[in-house]
Design an enzyme around this catalytic site. Structure first.
Site, PDB file in Angstrom:
ATOM      1  N   ASP A 192       0.821  -1.212   0.000  1.00 15.15           N
ATOM      2  CA  ASP A 192       0.000   0.000   0.000  1.00 15.15           C
ATOM      3  C   ASP A 192       0.857   1.265   0.000  1.00 15.15           C
ATOM      4  OD1 ASP A 192      -2.169  -1.638   0.118  1.00 15.15           O
ATOM      5  OD2 ASP A 192      -2.827  -1.070   2.123  1.00 15.15           O
ATOM      6  N   ASP A 240      -6.042  -8.336  14.147  1.00 13.47           N
ATOM      7  CA  ASP A 240      -5.664  -9.701  14.496  1.00 13.47           C
ATOM      8  C   ASP A 240      -6.419 -10.196  15.733  1.00 13.47           C
ATOM      9  OD1 ASP A 240      -4.363  -7.935  16.187  1.00 13.47           O
ATOM     10  OD2 ASP A 240      -2.375  -8.378  15.396  1.00 13.47           O
TER      11      ASP A 240
END
Length: 537
Positions: A124, A272
């Protein structure tokens, strides 16, 4: 030997007798009566200290669980695949040019049948990392490596968005994730993949180690802090059958588990932990294999460390707000629910510490008239729950990981306590933002590739202004220095060691951040002058 007369005077009977009288002085014990103002200070002060002590005492429970369940960590998979499944290795990047080469070099050495392996570089980046990495991946692909380059320009969902988009294109049944600063060992997949032969296993997490542990005092302290998490907490929770989390990297996930649990979601900064709890609530099992080590890089400067800790503090608090109702309503037992609470909410201690700090001086003044015996009866249990739980927890972690050199951790403990204090203001800001529902972007931790000599030349590109934060930390350090002066004046020497930890912690955070920013500014100016000279010549 010139110090002997001074020492003799210091220990003279008259001095010792004077201090003894001062410490045992109960002159005001029968005169001063607590009024409503005193109680308005003391009640919230000890209530908050009690909450902090409960979180501290929880470390003793973790230690007990560790000793009870550490033998449950499996060394070999109970069953093996007859035919190996396809695996995709995902490498999320964002403006991390320094570490691209070492990352790809390590991943290409991972042993697995090439026809079953896919490597995704999820980039990105908005700086020169993008063209450099794209060209590098193209060359590697021409050489026959199973590698793909995926570049996004909008950063939608940040890391979680990149992982979700990568999964949509992935060919593997299992997804191994490595952040840019990690160096997976060549046998990583060989040691982990066969544990997934059990169809109930959703995640295998391995233990982090650190390439630059000895870089400076800050990295040593960070390693000590993380060792407690990876050596004790993960092992205790896994062994006891409690919820624990995938750490976002150095692990491998079953694709079917991710899809069954709702995919990668980006409404928290710790995607996560969010996915981990959603998956375990749906019955998926997680494995922790601490004997598999995955080297990584620690932040080398104070501000970078604080940025990382802020992200984790805010993200975990967001996960707690998001998922606690579902956890509470779930069929999980009370042990699982209680441990989930302690796992997801420990960062609430930071704003509580700010309030306790503000009350500390007036409470000390009130308690001066009560008598030191009563103070000791109240303070001793709190100290055992808070201070000694920290000492026991981190020393045990180091002893379990390195029985030969663990005693060095004894000398690092004061610095660890000081660094915990140094995080108070920055993490309080993060927790308050989470509680208020304020969204913020995913700020990645600067990485410099300590194995590469040229990395320091790129350090300037990672600098960010810390704003008011170091000034607030210096102000808090000065406030506690004033409390130290007050304690010396009233001969409350018992409190001095703890107060000096606060002073050193806040000053360490504030002054080191300002110094590092100043050095970065000077480097930037030198680079600018160098460019001007080269342009003229």
């Amino acid at each position: 030997m010139d110090y002997l007369p001074s020492l003799a005077a210091f220990l003279a009977p008259s001095q010792v007798e004077r201090w003894s009288r001062a410490l045992a002085d109960n002159t005001f014990a029968g005169i001063h009566q607590l009024d409503w103002f005193d109680l308005a200070l003391l009640v919230p002060y000890f209530l908050l200290l009690g909450i902090l002590a409960v979180y501290g005492a929880h470390r003793f429970i973790v230690i007990a669980r560790y000793f009870r369940h550490r033998h449950k960590v499996p060394r070999t998979p109970p069953m093996r695949f007859g035919q190996l499944p396809p695996v995709t290795i995902q490498l999320p990047l964002f403006n991390e040019r320094n570490v691209v080469d070492q990352l790809l070099d390590a991943v290409l050495k991972v042993r697995y049948p090439r026809e079953l392996l896919e490597i995704q570089v999820l980039d990105d980046s908005t700086d020169d990392t993008h063209p450099y990495t794209e060209a590098l991946v193209a060359r590697l692909k021409e050489q026959g490596h199973p590698i793909e380059y995926i570049h996004r320009t909008n950063r939608s969902g940040f890391k979680a968005g990149a992982l979700q988009e990568g999964m949509a294109r992935a060919k593997g049944e299992f997804l191994a994730v490595f952040d840019a600063d990690f160096i997976p060992p060549p046998d990583f997949l060989e040691n982990t993949i066969h544990f997934f032969a059990d169809p109930k296993i959703g995640v295998v997490q391995t233990r982090w180690t650190y390439l630059n542990r000895d870089h400076n005092l800050l990295t040593e302290v960070q390693a000590l802090m993380l060792d407690g998490h990876f050596a004790l907490e993960h092992t205790a929770r896994f062994g006891a059958g409690l919820f624990f989390n995938f750490n976002g990297t150095a692990g491998i996930l079953r694709r079917a588990m991710i899809e069954d649990s709702g995919g990668w979601q980006h409404d928290t900064l710790t995607e996560d932990s969010d996915l981990s709890y959603r998956a375990q609530l749906r019955g998926w099992r997680f494995l922790y294999l601490p004997w598999i080590e995955c080297p990584s890089e620690l932040p080398v400067d104070t501000y970078g460390f604080q940025v990382q800790q802020q992200r984790w503090a805010k993200g975990l608090t967001q996960v707690a707000l998001k998922l606690w109702p579902a956890i509470w309503r779930s069929d999980a037992g009370w042990r699982e629910k209680v441990e989930a609470w302690f796992h997801l909410t420990p960062n609430i201690s930071y704003p509580l510490m700010v309030v306790v700090s503000a009350l500390m001086l007036p409470v000390m003044m009130v308690r001066f008239y009560i008598g030191w015996q009563q103070m000791l009866l109240v303070d001793a249990p709190l100290i055992v729950c808070s201070f000694w739980s920290v000492v026991s927890f981190y020393l045990l972690a180091e002893r379990e990981l390195d029985k030969k050199h663990w005693k060095r951790a004894i000398f690092l403990l004061p610095f660890l306590l000081a660094m915990g204090v140094a995080l108070t203001i920055s993490n309080t800001k993060a927790v308050v933002e989470a509680l208020l529902g304020k969204q913020s972007s995913f700020v990645r931790t600067p990485k410099y590739a300590p194995r590469q000599s040229a990395s320091a030349q790129r350090a300037v590109a990672y600098r960010r202004k810390s704003g008011w934060l170091p000034l607030a930390e210096i102000a808090m350090g000065t406030f506690f220095l004033g409390i130290v002066a007050y304690c010396i004046n009233v001969m409350n020497f018992f409190a001095l060691p703890f107060l000096l930890i606060f002073v050193s912690g806040y000053y360490w955070a504030g002054f080191s951040t300002l110094w590092q920013e100043h050095q970065a500014k000077l480097r930037c100016q030198r680079e600018a002058r160098k460019v001007e000279i080269e342009a003229v010549s």
